[in-house]
Write a protein that holds these residues in place. Sequence first.
Motif, PDB file in Angstrom:
ATOM      1  N   GLY A 719      87.091  67.009  37.796  1.00 36.15           N
ATOM      2  CA  GLY A 719      87.681  66.552  36.545  1.00 36.15           C
ATOM      3  C   GLY A 719      86.721  66.783  35.400  1.00 36.15           C
ATOM      4  N   ARG A 720      86.646  65.826  34.500  1.00 38.85           N
ATOM      5  CA  ARG A 720      85.840  66.027  33.285  1.00 38.85           C
ATOM      6  C   ARG A 720      84.347  65.839  33.520  1.00 38.85           C
ATOM      7  N   PHE A 721      83.982  65.045  34.515  1.00 39.32           N
ATOM      8  CA  PHE A 721      82.590  64.617  34.623  1.00 39.32           C
ATOM      9  C   PHE A 721      81.874  65.286  35.796  1.00 39.32           C
ATOM     10  N   PRO A 722      80.559  65.575  35.618  1.00 35.97           N
ATOM     11  CA  PRO A 722      79.804  66.242  36.690  1.00 35.97           C
ATOM     12  C   PRO A 722      79.551  65.310  37.875  1.00 35.97           C
ATOM     13  N   VAL A 723      79.600  65.889  39.067  1.00 40.24           N
ATOM     14  CA  VAL A 723      79.353  65.133  40.302  1.00 40.24           C
ATOM     15  C   VAL A 723      78.265  65.805  41.149  1.00 40.24           C
ATOM     16  N   GLY A 724      77.673  66.870  40.634  1.00 38.66           N
ATOM     17  CA  GLY A 724      76.635  67.555  41.394  1.00 38.66           C
ATOM     18  C   GLY A 724      76.029  68.683  40.597  1.00 38.66           C
ATOM     19  N   VAL A 725      75.147  69.440  41.243  1.00 40.92           N
ATOM     20  CA  VAL A 725      74.461  70.537  40.575  1.00 40.92           C
ATOM     21  C   VAL A 725      74.212  71.667  41.577  1.00 40.92           C
ATOM     22  N   ILE A 726      74.336  72.896  41.090  1.00 41.92           N
ATOM     23  CA  ILE A 726      74.015  74.063  41.912  1.00 41.92           C
ATOM     24  C   ILE A 726      72.492  74.172  42.017  1.00 41.92           C
ATOM     25  N   THR A 727      71.988  74.244  43.241  1.00 43.39           N
ATOM     26  CA  THR A 727      70.542  74.384  43.436  1.00 43.39           C
ATOM     27  C   THR A 727      70.136  75.838  43.668  1.00 43.39           C
ATOM     28  N   SER A 728      70.959  76.613  44.361  1.00 42.28           N
ATOM     29  CA  SER A 728      70.713  78.044  44.585  1.00 42.28           C
ATOM     30  C   SER A 728      72.051  78.729  44.770  1.00 42.28           C
ATOM     31  N   ALA A 729      72.118  80.013  44.452  1.00 44.36           N
ATOM     32  CA  ALA A 729      73.376  80.754  44.607  1.00 44.36           C
ATOM     33  C   ALA A 729      73.079  82.229  44.815  1.00 44.36           C
ATOM     34  N   THR A 730      73.995  82.900  45.505  1.00 46.41           N
ATOM     35  CA  THR A 730      73.850  84.334  45.743  1.00 46.41           C
ATOM     36  C   THR A 730      75.197  84.918  46.143  1.00 46.41           C
ATOM     37  N   ASN A 731      75.231  86.238  46.217  1.00 48.88           N
ATOM     38  CA  ASN A 731      76.371  86.916  46.819  1.00 48.88           C
ATOM     39  C   ASN A 731      76.050  87.143  48.289  1.00 48.88           C
ATOM     40  N   SER A 753      86.695  69.926  50.578  1.00 53.41           N
ATOM     41  CA  SER A 753      86.934  69.413  49.219  1.00 53.41           C
ATOM     42  C   SER A 753      86.883  70.560  48.211  1.00 53.41           C
ATOM     43  N   ILE A 754      87.743  70.485  47.193  1.00 50.92           N
ATOM     44  CA  ILE A 754      87.773  71.488  46.131  1.00 50.92           C
ATOM     45  C   ILE A 754      87.075  70.909  44.902  1.00 50.92           C
ATOM     46  N   ILE A 755      86.085  71.617  44.394  1.00 48.76           N
ATOM     47  CA  ILE A 755      85.387  71.195  43.170  1.00 48.76           C
ATOM     48  C   ILE A 755      85.351  72.385  42.209  1.00 48.76           C
ATOM     49  N   GLU A 756      84.769  72.174  41.028  1.00 47.00           N
ATOM     50  CA  GLU A 756      84.682  73.244  40.037  1.00 47.00           C
ATOM     51  C   GLU A 756      83.258  73.338  39.494  1.00 47.00           C
ATOM     52  N   ILE A 757      82.813  74.568  39.304  1.00 43.17           N
ATOM     53  CA  ILE A 757      81.493  74.819  38.739  1.00 43.17           C
ATOM     54  C   ILE A 757      81.664  75.107  37.254  1.00 43.17           C
ATOM     55  N   GLY A 758      80.953  74.370  36.434  1.00 46.73           N
ATOM     56  CA  GLY A 758      81.103  74.499  34.991  1.00 46.73           C
ATOM     57  C   GLY A 758      80.253  75.618  34.418  1.00 46.73           C
ATOM     58  N   LYS A 759      80.874  76.482  33.613  1.00 48.85           N
ATOM     59  CA  LYS A 759      80.153  77.527  32.878  1.00 48.85           C
ATOM     60  C   LYS A 759      80.286  77.244  31.381  1.00 48.85           C
ATOM     61  N   LEU A 760      79.580  78.025  30.575  1.00 45.76           N
ATOM     62  CA  LEU A 760      79.540  77.793  29.129  1.00 45.76           C
ATOM     63  C   LEU A 760      79.072  76.359  28.887  1.00 45.76           C
ATOM     64  N   ASP A 761      79.892  75.508  28.285  1.00 41.56           N
ATOM     65  CA  ASP A 761      79.492  74.116  28.084  1.00 41.56           C
ATOM     66  C   ASP A 761      79.925  73.219  29.231  1.00 41.56           C
ATOM     67  N   ARG A 766      85.639  77.120  34.158  1.00 36.80           N
ATOM     68  CA  ARG A 766      85.361  76.544  35.473  1.00 36.80           C
ATOM     69  C   ARG A 766      85.572  77.598  36.560  1.00 36.80           C
ATOM     70  N   LEU A 767      84.729  77.533  37.587  1.00 41.27           N
ATOM     71  CA  LEU A 767      84.882  78.383  38.769  1.00 41.27           C
ATOM     72  C   LEU A 767      85.206  77.476  39.956  1.00 41.27           C
ATOM     73  N   LYS A 768      86.353  77.711  40.600  1.00 39.29           N
ATOM     74  CA  LYS A 768      86.736  76.875  41.731  1.00 39.29           C
ATOM     75  C   LYS A 768      85.927  77.238  42.971  1.00 39.29           C
ATOM     76  N   ALA A 769      85.621  76.202  43.769  1.00 40.87           N
ATOM     77  CA  ALA A 769      84.851  76.424  44.991  1.00 40.87           C
ATOM     78  C   ALA A 769      85.254  75.397  46.037  1.00 40.87           C
ATOM     79  N   THR A 770      85.035  75.764  47.301  1.00 40.65           N
ATOM     80  CA  THR A 770      85.346  74.886  48.425  1.00 40.65           C
ATOM     81  C   THR A 770      84.051  74.444  49.091  1.00 40.65           C
ATOM     82  N   VAL A 771      83.959  73.147  49.393  1.00 38.63           N
ATOM     83  CA  VAL A 771      82.792  72.603  50.075  1.00 38.63           C
ATOM     84  C   VAL A 771      82.838  72.990  51.554  1.00 38.63           C
TER      85      VAL A 771
END
Length: 786
Positions: A719-731, A753-761, A766-771
């Motif tokens: 939703g509107r509020f952050p619940v976590g943070v990306i620590t590392s990422a790759t292809n 669970s389905i969450i969204e990664i916030g870009k820009l502000d 948002r980028l959708k992702a699955t846990v």
Amino acid sequence: MGHLQPQFEDEKTFETATDFFHLQHLIRCLNLRVDTQSAACFVLETSDEIELNIPLQQPVEFLVKNTQGQIQHALLQVITEDLVIQQDEAQQALSQLAQQDQVAQKLQQQFEQMHLDHADLQQVQRLTQHNCIARFKAKDHLQLIILNTGRNMPIDQQDPIDEIVVKLFKAQPLTEYLPVCLAQPIQEIRIPRASAKTYSVKAGQWIQIIDVAGKQCSDFLAFDAQALAQGQEIGLDAVATRTILGHSTPMPGIHSRFYGSNLQTLVEVIQDTVGRHDMFLTACSPKFYEDSGYFGHISCTDNFNQILSKHGIQRKSAWPAINFFYNTQVKPCGTISMDEPWSRPGDYVLMRAQKDLLCASSACPDDIDPSNGWVPTDIHVRIYDESQCFPRSQPYRLAPEELPRMTKMSGFHSRISALTSKLVEYHGYWVASEYNNWGAKAEYLACRERVAMIDLTPLRKFEVTGPDAESFLQYMLTRNVRKLAIGEIAYSAACLDTGGMIDDGTIFRLGENNFRWVCGDEYSGTWLKQKAQELDYRVSIRQSSDQIHNVAVQGPNSRKLLAQIIWTPEHQPTVENLAWFHFSIGRLGGPTGIPIMVSRTGYTGELGFEVWCHPSHAEQVWDAIWQAGQVFEIAPMGFDALDMLRIEAGLIFAQHEFNAQTNPFEAGIGFTVPLKSKEEDFLGKQAIQNQSAASRHKLVGLILEKTEAAVHGDLVYNGRFPVGVITSATNSPTLGKQIALCRLAPQHATPGSIIEIGKLDGQQKRLKATVVALPFYDPERTRVRS
């Protein structure tokens, strides 16, 4: 206070109305050191005192010379009581020289520079006291030459030469500190505070700009001398530099090259002992001071206009410049802020001229804000001949007051640099990011499908020995060290009393009271030493990083490859029989070969090993592995490919998955904390137990829905509020998807669970992702255990 007035090349240095503020620039104590297997010369004046912090069981030899260069030990008075000193030949230094290897050659070069000959080495003083702080006082002006020397440490021994921390207390406080010349200068230029000077430099020559008192900024200009002679003004251009190097958003640091307005390189930065400068503001100008209410205050722009006019260069209202040692920041909102410089007395930047240049340097007159620590001081410039050669390096410091530690080359560097030009600094060493004609993806696939090797020398190694070694490590590490058998290894966290992680690493048990701690952060050793002293453990902790370099050999064919070239004695397991997280001591090629240690460890999630050797043998070890690996289509591997591999394997990385505010459970390595089975207390245990397990954020995997990538630091939303943070990422080449490691609130950490990664502000895109559960690759870890 009185404010500074114009100062040009022929004028004397202007004094401020009060000397009160100069007190902050007085240097009463110099924090120095003598590096491992090397010598250092310290100049003491009458009544100066010097203190040596000598590691446990490490003999130290020294010489005292008078101003005529004659040995005169009586000039140095012993202050420390009951200090045992013997006069003898320099056994430690002579044994190092007798090795006739690279460390011997380096020591011989130092002796030649210090004018030490064989006769001098026959009459040294030797300190034989164990683990002492030795303090001396100079009766007259003298040179103290300290020999922190000795033979190389065999891989199965634990007696490395560790550095000696030195403190020099000045009887008459200094107002500045000039570091030892890098070579014989061909020009020495002093720029008095609040002034500027021009100087000419030929292509290939070296320019060293030194902050002699600390916290003093120096603006730098450079012009193409040949173009000037033809009436064309081509100077440093910040916009061109940022565009070519891709630094569109300026940040603290320094560019590797600086370009002129014609997009051609004028200077290249080779060494920098500070790491924080300003490349996006102009030199201070009359307008800056007038807008601040200081009318008539001299500025760097005024000084530059005065000295450049004689070269036919037009005046400017504000000169664009490289502002060395100027500490400015760009905040996320785009505003620029400023604070005192990070530079300390003797810090410098070393550049190489790429063309014949007319240069101009200032000693900034700003005394109305912290930009020069409120008190402007001098700048010193040295020019070195083009025939000199200086290695590329940048600084790091374990403590704010110490001398900078500069980037090193591992023993494998000659082999690595022959295969790639893509080198990056990592934890004080130059490492390959990727290799020419391979690339990160090909290197990754070689590790997953065949075999690859990577230089992991930046790992720090510490020898922990003594009667209390086991009980000390049992308290300092989360893992149950008592359960380790000789020849076994454990992966562990090291925590603060808050439960936050200071480091992670592997602990090797070499004997009943002998351990080797291999970790990522050099400060780990400082931390261990401090705690051992504070808690009164009878334990020796010495760094062996300079004595042990290592290459990882990883992939399905790693065992077959190493089995062909590594010999082990009967009492040690062979490569074929070496169990996971165990090590063996052997030799390269046969019973008379190079001593090595091989461990079944790695950072890739594949079957793999690490081979450990002395750096003087590193090239031979690399060559043997490389040659034997040809039949398996071995590939060299850089850190870009390693990052892909370790993220797929769910392996954590400092300052990404953990830091001093993250405990092991939150970092995803709760298995290293046996709260129930380890009955003894350990550092951080109480803080970790006080945390509710249900409330902990969890390290999880994310698989992104589309191909757009997440990056470290992206916030994760529900939703509107952050619940976590990306620590590392790759292809992930294996999954064919973008993946990420994420520290996530427990309410959203359930797989699926389905969450969204916030870009820009964070809200506009948002980028959708699955846990998913970790690891992404080989979830049962059958490959690494195979």
